[in-house]
Enzyme design. Sequence first.
Site, PDB file in Angstrom:
ATOM      1  N   ARG A 233       0.858  -1.187   0.000  1.00 20.94           N
ATOM      2  CA  ARG A 233       0.000   0.000   0.000  1.00 20.94           C
ATOM      3  C   ARG A 233       0.896   1.240   0.000  1.00 20.94           C
ATOM      4  NH1 ARG A 233      -3.444  -2.680  -1.641  1.00 20.94           N
ATOM      5  NH2 ARG A 233      -5.541  -3.049  -0.839  1.00 20.94           N
ATOM      6  N   GLU A 262      -2.671   7.517  -4.802  1.00 20.00           N
ATOM      7  CA  GLU A 262      -3.074   6.841  -6.042  1.00 20.00           C
ATOM      8  C   GLU A 262      -4.555   7.001  -6.365  1.00 20.00           C
ATOM      9  OE1 GLU A 262      -2.039   2.689  -5.001  1.00 20.00           O
ATOM     10  OE2 GLU A 262      -4.185   2.246  -5.196  1.00 20.00           O
ATOM     11  N   HIS A 294      -1.175  -0.156  -9.679  1.00 17.10           N
ATOM     12  CA  HIS A 294      -1.890  -1.104  -8.817  1.00 17.10           C
ATOM     13  C   HIS A 294      -2.398  -2.295  -9.642  1.00 17.10           C
ATOM     14  CE1 HIS A 294      -3.917  -1.204  -4.658  1.00 17.10           C
ATOM     15  NE2 HIS A 294      -3.812  -2.433  -5.120  1.00 17.10           N
TER      16      HIS A 294
END
Length: 329
Positions: A233, A262, A294
């Site tokens: 993360r 993000e 991601h």
Amino acid sequence: MKVAVFSTKPYDRLFLEEANQDQLELSFFESRLDSLTCMLAQDYPVVCTFVNDRLNANILLRLFDGKTRMLALRCAGFNNVDFYAAKNLGFIVARVPAYSPVSISEYTIGLILALARKICKAYVRTREANFSLDGLLGYNICDRLVGIIGTGKIGFLTAKTLLGFGCSVWAQDVVENPELTKLGVQYVSQNEIFKNCDIISLHCPFTTDTHHLIRRETIEILKNGVMLVNTSRGGLIDTEAVIEGLKSGKIGSLAIDVYEEEANFFFEDYSDRVIQDDALARILNFPNVIVTGHQAFFTEEAMRAIAKQTIDNIIAFRDGQTPPGNMPL
Ligand code: NAI
């Protein structure tokens, strides 16, 4: 039962419809769940969300007022949910704790190899018929010391695979896994990893304890030229501090599949726009950095498993049972 599915891309729809087989009434919304779009969920008992949907106290209250009672997260991470508020409002929250950890660990290995052997740089270069090797000198990962922070499902597989490459592996976790110790992994402190490892890969969740795990003070003690990989993360890394570390050469290379901010960019096409986030724009410009949006989870196997468990979670809720991915609040 009506389900409002947020942050839907065509691929989400494909796999969810395949898993659903018309058992539930799915409404697909392309927009992210936020304070404006939460009104779309009015009268939907179930809201299905992804990693960058916002489930803060205010939005949860509005969902509750709109008669939503279940949050079905189609992901493993849950740092975007205010659990305190969810509990107080009596929501059922379910997630997909393990859909395909191997997808993320294999992707992590891919990033490590791509950085060590400058594969992305070579790819771009040869597309322009430049076959020179200047600047492409790499290094073997065999015999390197790799530090894994977080040896849960993904960290475990990553450590095991790296052993197969001939790496020495050190690990740190709040709970040690004896199976890894048996395989030859040595558990050490975080500081020992920071000071000694050639490659560091992050696989712990984003919590108040792990917020900015990689920050100015930790970067100072890293081995010169360390490779840093984050597929966990974004909040684990203080991006500004990492930029300084890259500029000074302390960090030799970096691969990130996740980024602190993000939610404003990832999963969308910004190729014809000016990126207003200076840290992101800067980090995209280093020659020794790989940024991906991601996608570590993004395999057919993972998408199928996510869709199946999400549908199973919602059906269990509909039938008054505890969803298999229920999160005790
Ligand atoms: P997991 O829950 O199986 O493992 C996490 C491990 O981190 C556990 O062993 C836990 O004890 C450890 N941990 C917790 N706090 C820690 C601390 N302060 N220091 C060191 N270790 C700590 O989770 P899993 O499935 O391995 O996932 C790891 C992370 O990967 C998730 O948190 C998620 O955010 C991320 N992820 C990223 C994806 C991507 O597409 N990039 C996809 C799926 C997960």
